[in-house]
Scaffold this motif. Sequence first.
Motif, short mmCIF file in Angstrom:
data_model
loop_
_atom_site.label_atom_id
_atom_site.label_comp_id
_atom_site.label_asym_id
_atom_site.label_seq_id
_atom_site.Cartn_x
_atom_site.Cartn_y
_atom_site.Cartn_z
N THR A 7 0.83 -1.20 0.00
CA THR A 7 0.00 0.00 0.00
C THR A 7 0.86 1.25 0.00
O THR A 7 0.57 2.22 -0.71
CB THR A 7 -0.95 -0.01 1.22
OG1 THR A 7 -1.81 -1.14 1.10
CG2 THR A 7 -1.77 1.25 1.29
N ASP A 8 1.93 1.25 0.76
CA ASP A 8 2.85 2.38 0.79
C ASP A 8 3.37 2.67 -0.62
O ASP A 8 3.32 3.81 -1.10
CB ASP A 8 4.01 2.07 1.75
CG ASP A 8 5.07 3.16 1.83
OD1 ASP A 8 4.77 4.33 1.47
OD2 ASP A 8 6.19 2.86 2.26
N TYR A 9 3.86 1.64 -1.30
CA TYR A 9 4.39 1.82 -2.65
C TYR A 9 3.28 2.21 -3.63
O TYR A 9 3.53 2.97 -4.57
CB TYR A 9 5.09 0.56 -3.14
CG TYR A 9 6.41 0.27 -2.46
CD1 TYR A 9 6.99 1.16 -1.56
CD2 TYR A 9 7.10 -0.90 -2.73
CE1 TYR A 9 8.21 0.88 -0.96
CE2 TYR A 9 8.31 -1.18 -2.13
CZ TYR A 9 8.87 -0.29 -1.25
OH TYR A 9 10.07 -0.57 -0.66
N ALA A 10 2.10 1.69 -3.44
CA ALA A 10 0.97 2.06 -4.31
C ALA A 10 0.67 3.55 -4.18
O ALA A 10 0.48 4.25 -5.18
CB ALA A 10 -0.26 1.23 -3.96
N LEU A 11 0.62 4.04 -2.96
CA LEU A 11 0.36 5.46 -2.74
C LEU A 11 1.49 6.32 -3.30
O LEU A 11 1.25 7.36 -3.94
CB LEU A 11 0.15 5.74 -1.25
CG LEU A 11 -1.14 5.17 -0.68
CD1 LEU A 11 -1.13 5.21 0.85
CD2 LEU A 11 -2.36 5.88 -1.23
N ARG A 12 2.73 5.90 -3.10
CA ARG A 12 3.88 6.64 -3.65
C ARG A 12 3.81 6.69 -5.18
O ARG A 12 4.10 7.72 -5.79
CB ARG A 12 5.19 5.99 -3.24
CG ARG A 12 5.53 6.16 -1.80
CD ARG A 12 6.96 5.74 -1.62
NE ARG A 12 7.23 5.06 -0.38
CZ ARG A 12 8.45 4.75 0.00
NH1 ARG A 12 9.49 5.03 -0.76
NH2 ARG A 12 8.66 4.14 1.14
N THR A 13 3.44 5.55 -5.78
CA THR A 13 3.32 5.49 -7.24
C THR A 13 2.26 6.46 -7.73
O THR A 13 2.48 7.20 -8.70
CB THR A 13 2.98 4.05 -7.68
OG1 THR A 13 4.07 3.19 -7.33
CG2 THR A 13 2.71 3.96 -9.17
N LEU A 14 1.13 6.49 -7.06
CA LEU A 14 0.05 7.39 -7.47
C LEU A 14 0.46 8.85 -7.31
O LEU A 14 0.13 9.69 -8.16
CB LEU A 14 -1.22 7.08 -6.69
CG LEU A 14 -1.86 5.72 -7.00
CD1 LEU A 14 -3.02 5.45 -6.05
CD2 LEU A 14 -2.28 5.62 -8.45
N ILE A 15 1.18 9.16 -6.25
CA ILE A 15 1.67 10.53 -6.06
C ILE A 15 2.61 10.89 -7.22
O ILE A 15 2.49 11.97 -7.82
CB ILE A 15 2.38 10.69 -4.70
CG1 ILE A 15 1.33 10.69 -3.58
CG2 ILE A 15 3.23 11.96 -4.65
CD1 ILE A 15 1.90 10.60 -2.18
N TYR A 16 3.51 10.00 -7.55
CA TYR A 16 4.44 10.26 -8.66
C TYR A 16 3.68 10.50 -9.96
O TYR A 16 3.96 11.46 -10.68
CB TYR A 16 5.43 9.09 -8.81
CG TYR A 16 6.61 9.43 -9.68
CD1 TYR A 16 7.76 9.97 -9.12
CD2 TYR A 16 6.56 9.25 -11.05
CE1 TYR A 16 8.85 10.31 -9.91
CE2 TYR A 16 7.64 9.59 -11.86
CZ TYR A 16 8.78 10.11 -11.28
OH TYR A 16 9.85 10.45 -12.07
N LEU A 17 2.73 9.63 -10.25
CA LEU A 17 1.94 9.79 -11.48
C LEU A 17 1.11 11.06 -11.44
O LEU A 17 0.90 11.71 -12.47
CB LEU A 17 1.06 8.56 -11.70
CG LEU A 17 1.80 7.25 -11.97
CD1 LEU A 17 0.81 6.09 -12.04
CD2 LEU A 17 2.63 7.34 -13.25
N GLY A 18 0.64 11.44 -10.25
CA GLY A 18 -0.14 12.66 -10.10
C GLY A 18 0.68 13.91 -10.34
O GLY A 18 0.15 14.95 -10.76
#
Length: 150
Positions: A7-18
């Motif tokens: 979940t941590d990496y998923a949220l980080r990935t979404l932030i990066y894409l955002g």
Amino acid sequence: MRLTLHTDYALRTLIYLGIHTDRLTSIHEIAQAYGISENHLVKIIHRLGRGGFVETLRGRRGGLRLGRPEEEIRIGDVVRYTEEDLGLVTCMQPPVEGTRPCLLVGGCSLRGVLDEALDSFMGVLDSYTLAQAITAHERRFLDAPPPPAA
């Protein structure tokens, strides 16, 4: 309560894409930015794609982007989708064959307290969108140009 690394990496990935909505990004780029395993990130991207959080485009000019605008992605939805089990204690988790249920099931007041705490926790996460999680701080560290193609 502790969220999984997934979940941590998923949220980080979404932030990066955002932060990079103006272009496609790559798994390599995201992994390099955060210093995380590309192999692990592939699994996370795949799951986020199935959930509609990320869109993956294959081919030579392919890459990754958000599956919907960052204002429409609730942090709570991502956590619910990526966490396999939000049960704080054993009696809040799905039953496991061969284990004995808690002696207090059915009349335990602690479970009610923990249910209320979890509802509050998720309520706070539901009140924030990905757009709100992307601040000037994140942009300063993550808005670098992509690394050259290998």
